[in-house]
Enzyme design. Structure first.
Site, PDB file in Angstrom:
ATOM      1  N   SER A   1      -1.622  52.502  97.539  1.00 41.55           N
ATOM      2  CA  SER A   1      -0.312  53.700  98.022  1.00 41.55           C
ATOM      3  C   SER A   1      -1.363  55.058  99.074  1.00 41.55           C
ATOM      4  O   SER A   1      -0.191  55.678  99.845  1.00 41.55           O
ATOM      5  CB  SER A   1      -0.430  54.385  96.920  1.00 41.55           C
ATOM      6  OG  SER A   1      -0.902  55.564  96.391  1.00 41.55           O
TER       7      SER A   1
ATOM      8  N   GLY B   1      -7.855  49.011  94.473  1.00 39.90           N
ATOM      9  CA  GLY B   1      -6.522  49.265  94.019  1.00 39.90           C
ATOM     10  C   GLY B   1      -5.352  50.238  94.164  1.00 39.90           C
ATOM     11  O   GLY B   1      -4.903  50.090  94.865  1.00 39.90           O
ATOM     12  N   CYS B   2      -4.747  51.030  92.665  1.00 43.72           N
ATOM     13  CA  CYS B   2      -3.306  51.247  92.893  1.00 43.72           C
ATOM     14  C   CYS B   2      -3.199  52.494  93.643  1.00 43.72           C
ATOM     15  O   CYS B   2      -2.252  52.133  94.808  1.00 43.72           O
ATOM     16  CB  CYS B   2      -3.030  50.915  91.492  1.00 43.72           C
ATOM     17  SG  CYS B   2      -3.476  52.068  90.269  1.00 43.72           S
ATOM     18  N   TYR B   3      -3.603  53.317  92.765  1.00 44.81           N
ATOM     19  CA  TYR B   3      -3.833  54.417  93.832  1.00 44.81           C
ATOM     20  C   TYR B   3      -4.242  54.167  95.518  1.00 44.81           C
ATOM     21  O   TYR B   3      -3.606  54.969  96.319  1.00 44.81           O
ATOM     22  CB  TYR B   3      -4.896  55.355  93.033  1.00 44.81           C
ATOM     23  CG  TYR B   3      -4.202  56.152  92.070  1.00 44.81           C
ATOM     24  CD1 TYR B   3      -2.877  56.815  92.025  1.00 44.81           C
ATOM     25  CD2 TYR B   3      -4.823  56.402  90.287  1.00 44.81           C
ATOM     26  CE1 TYR B   3      -2.182  57.031  90.306  1.00 44.81           C
ATOM     27  CE2 TYR B   3      -4.489  56.194  89.555  1.00 44.81           C
ATOM     28  CZ  TYR B   3      -2.917  57.145  89.422  1.00 44.81           C
ATOM     29  OH  TYR B   3      -2.401  58.316  88.356  1.00 44.81           O
TER      30      TYR B   3
END
Lengths: 351, 351, 351, 351
Positions: C157, C152-154
């Site tokens: 990061s 996923g994106c979060y």
């Protein structure tokens, strides 16, 4: 592989040239100049390109014509008007080919230049030599040019939709109105109060009208297309987006129309005119059906979107265009001209 | 009616002071100074206020302490730190009451000032005299103050949610983290490349950490509340909005909780703490239920929104606050202190 | 040339997959599905790609597993969680390789999935088979995978900056805080009041905390790296940009530091840790000197920027990362995994 | 104190009416209706107003004409066209005075209504009774009206600058072009893909031309002013701001001008025309000198900024106006009409 340099690579169009030329398959970018950043690596100044081996290796230098002429065959000038000519003169003498993104060589008349730019032209002897860098119109002349004066952002958004209609006599050369909206990058990386975030965000405003400098090249080119002197009403506005120009053109068809069949007939003529002229223009997108131009469909690329509507109530033809002011309106268009000068296809390094 | 002047009225907080004081029912705005705009009418410089009779009549002047002392009883200083003190010294001697929006008189220690602002304090003898301008905390002291050092924007967003919890011993004084997001007006009307529209729009970035200047006043006030030295982790970020600060605070409850009943008990204590402390604070909005702070609910007004959540998984208390950095974080708060100094209700001219 | 299809190609990550795969030099995009746009050409639905010959030729179709299995060897699923599994089961049985952008196969435990996604896992038998699609961490496993659950994106990061530090024992596995800011495209092309322009512009707000769904995969992967159960405090915020995630991580170094030499020593260890781990990771940019992450430097590309600071005042390590939530946080990362599955270099079609 | 109600108070102009009427010194807001929010307090639905005692006390209700007629003397209708008429009919019969913000009663001809709104007029018998709610033009009629059809946002931006010039015969009634830019709130709180943040941000696009619905009232009012049928070319564009309309008008002066003295003479006539007509209009700001309209100077207030330029090169008069589409273009203007109906000064509750 062509050896290429950029003079004045620290503004927004300079940065975009760096991006396009670093990834261009037929280009070796050998020098980039910037007084402000001399000594620093491209990867430092533009973190966006930090992954590119070229950006890691290349450092900004002070601009020096003799050195540049040894480093590169083709040189892009991304400098303010007035300054560009100072470099163009020696670089041409030293045998370089030039693509100038400034306004210095766009108009053919030194008097018109002075009228609009309020100072004497710095190198009037070069005006005749320069080719106006609008590839869709001057492809043949660009092929053999040593000095291309790449067309401005607003002018491109106005000329590409209007020239074919004037040439085909479909619209009158009088009463042309161009209402344009531009993103803030159009002002350049200029550190002025007017362009601060807080001054631009949640704001829309006109500026620089009724006699904007770009009218000099717009009217020159429309007059050539119409074979008569053309005067244009042009109103630019600043809107809170980074990139993009949207131009709405109000045009008068040469022949009156009011019935549905007259409208259809004219509509087909306009469509045919554009399709014929731009059949081999890979960057011109003629929209069909209900579609209308939207800057978000063109930002980041070298395309111009064009759509038109006939209004039977008013008898007018309205044409809308959208492009990215930094790409098709500046650096992408300059690379397109460069491709033509080098015998590459228009799209090399641009799609 | 109080006669009031603003020194340094051309920045964003100066402009907001003009707005608030022009419409304040108990204020006669008699002078506004600005080196840059001296001689021009307020209505010209700020077209937004052009309809106001006061803005049509009032002209910016060069700042002159002796003249100002004749024109006004209370003077707002909206100047950079270091410069504010230069005006504060003579104006106080001339008998004016001052509300200073700069950081010059917020910390009690000249040594701390020097550590964070990197120059000697220009008037250390006034530090003791100054009252920290956070009305919800220092109402009584502000009432009798001649020099109010209005609290900073980030500090307000951190102190109002944290001080009551520390005072009531509900959280530990260690390990406090404040993660803040600020609109670009927080940088002031500063003409720098970093704050150009194109550099801020479609961008988010941290800056000025880990030792931001505002920590000096944040830690001073939290240490007073906790009655022990408090060190804070503070990370500000710049986000592309004109106005607004959103702060997320990561706090450690004094007592461990993990069961649902412990969580509920602590939750009620936190709620009771805030409700008691802020019962008579018209600008503090304690959110209930599912509601969470959103800067768009506070921009333009002098309110701070506060909400909190307990996380049984991590044992932490998370408190979120939102305010308008130019109003509750600067000019609105300054006017609130002014109201208290004058014996007006807090909300006079502010709702 | 690999034959490739996209199921659910009309959302933001679907659109980005279309962009990346149309220009991928080793891919033939043979099918794109969308219930909503079935029958329409890609060039119509996404005018941005209108110039691409593939976009002119390709039409959206209704999703049909048997047909897709005949058209493509590798299939990207860009569907909501829960729905993705419905297609994964038959497509795997039909012998396709899958890159799933949803959350359906990211966690190893069906119980954790149910806890965070509030419904039974639709195909728990596949969980063991799936490889977590974070190429910098699972390159070897991705090479041989038939089902990649793209991270996923979060999580991306948070995991890329944190995993190396945990593995090397440089930070404690407790007390990890991740404060994240995301552009609105992170919500998908979801037609809800909350995501209207007017509701998001000039607004900043937290949401979905303290127990956001992405914590399930974040904690799973950090626990594996730390070899102990890790609980994370995670607070996402919505900010008014189209794209980009900026995450600020608050971490506790394993060893206390306070003197300058301890700080320098730890700083070198952190630098060495990252440099070693990411030496061959073309998409990880470790920032040096004063540079800090900024989403505008990564939007449009598959890069993650990482910078860190040690704070001697608090004893903490603060790490900041920036990436494009739709590229490195979704579609670019999925293509990167695809490249590895196919034996191409990571960067094929991505720079 | 007038008892006032709002029907349909959950859209953007409904919300703005709530804001304006809560703070109006002569109004008691007794009822607000919303099907969607019935039962909830205003303070919950609009956290922005949470501090206002009225917002804490007042709950949204289902709309019911008989009940409303008991609760209020004057009722604002903030409903979609077509729906507004359904409430207007019974409420007028029950003796209420109405200010309708929809388009239902703006045009005098049911046939024109049907042409532009594509359905039969729901209450044609009321068309004659209704007064067009443009206070600067129809102050006398509004004073005695029981049904005010408050003017639209685009129409206001076009009519206020154009009507005086037509009435004084300074411009030709032919060839009028209005090019308008509107913020996204103009679309209402409409949950559609087109108005999502990501679809509007970094985008500019035309829409709804050449025959936008607002032309019906624009042409009606300009024809009345010119005493001849007027046809207008109108092109609206959507730009990424929350609020604000900027309109650029291209007009043909009745008399040709080309010399400097002719230009000056005409310029003085235009200035005199506007100054005379708007001498007592507190919300019309005629800009002088170099100043040009900017939406950021009018958002949040009920003002319209107007500036003009004569272009000797083209012989045209260009007039630019700016206003807040939700205030002067909707709710503020409605309250201004209400003030006039009640015998209050125009500015009561509006500055």
């Amino acid at each position: 592989m062509k050896k290429v340099a950029i003079v004045g690579a620290s503004g927004y169009s300079g940065e975009e040239l760096v991006r396009l030329l670093l990834q261009h398959p037929r280009v070796e970018l050998t020098a980039v100049t910037s007084r402000q950043y001399a000594g620093q690596k491209v990867a430092q100044v533009f973190p966006k390109f930090a992954h590119h081996p070229g950006a890691k290796a290349l450092r900004f230098t002070e601009p020096n014509a003799e050195l540049l002429a040894k480093q590169a065959e083709v040189i892009f000038l991304a400098l303010p008007h007035g300054v560009a000519a100072e470099y163009a003169v020696p670089l041409l003498q030293l045998g370089c080919q030039l693509v100038d993104l400034s306004a210095d060589f766009r108009v053919k008349s030194a008097a018109v230049y002075k009228e609009f730019y309020t100072h004497d032209h710095p190198a009037p002897e070069l005006l005749e030599k320069a080719v106006y860098g609008l590839p869709e119109v001057y492809r043949e002349q660009i092929r053999d040019a040593s000095l291309v004066a790449s067309a401005g952002c607003y002018p491109t958004s106005i000329l590409l939709p209007t020239i074919p209609l004037l040439r085909d006599g479909l619209i009158k050369p009088t009463g042309i109105i161009a209402d344009s909206l531009s993103g803030v990058s159009g002002a350049g990386r200029t550190v002025k109060l007017d362009y601060l975030f807080v001054e631009c965000n949640e704001s829309v405003r006109p500026y620089g009208f009724p006699k904007h400098r770009h009218l000099s090249e717009i009217e020159q080119e429309l007059s050539l297309a119409a074979e008569t002197a053309v005067t244009v009403q042009f109103t630019p506005h600043l809107i809170p987006v980074n990139r993009g120009i949207l131009t709405t053109l109000y045009l008068a068809p040469a022949n009156h129309f009011s019935t549905a069949s007259e409208l259809n007939e004219l509509s087909e003529k306009v469509a045919a005119c554009y399709k014929t002229v731009y059949a081999d223009s890979p960057f011109v997108r003629l929209l069909e059906g209900e579609a209308l131009p939207d800057t978000k469909n063109v930002t980041g690329g070298n395309f111009i979107e064009i759509a038109w509507r006939l209004d039977a109530r008013t008898g007018r033809l309205i044409v809308i265009s959208a492009l990215d002011n930094i790409v098709k309106g500046a650096s992408g268009q300059a690379v397109q001209s460069f491709n033509i000068m080098c015998g590459f296809s228009d799209t090399t390094g641009l799609v």
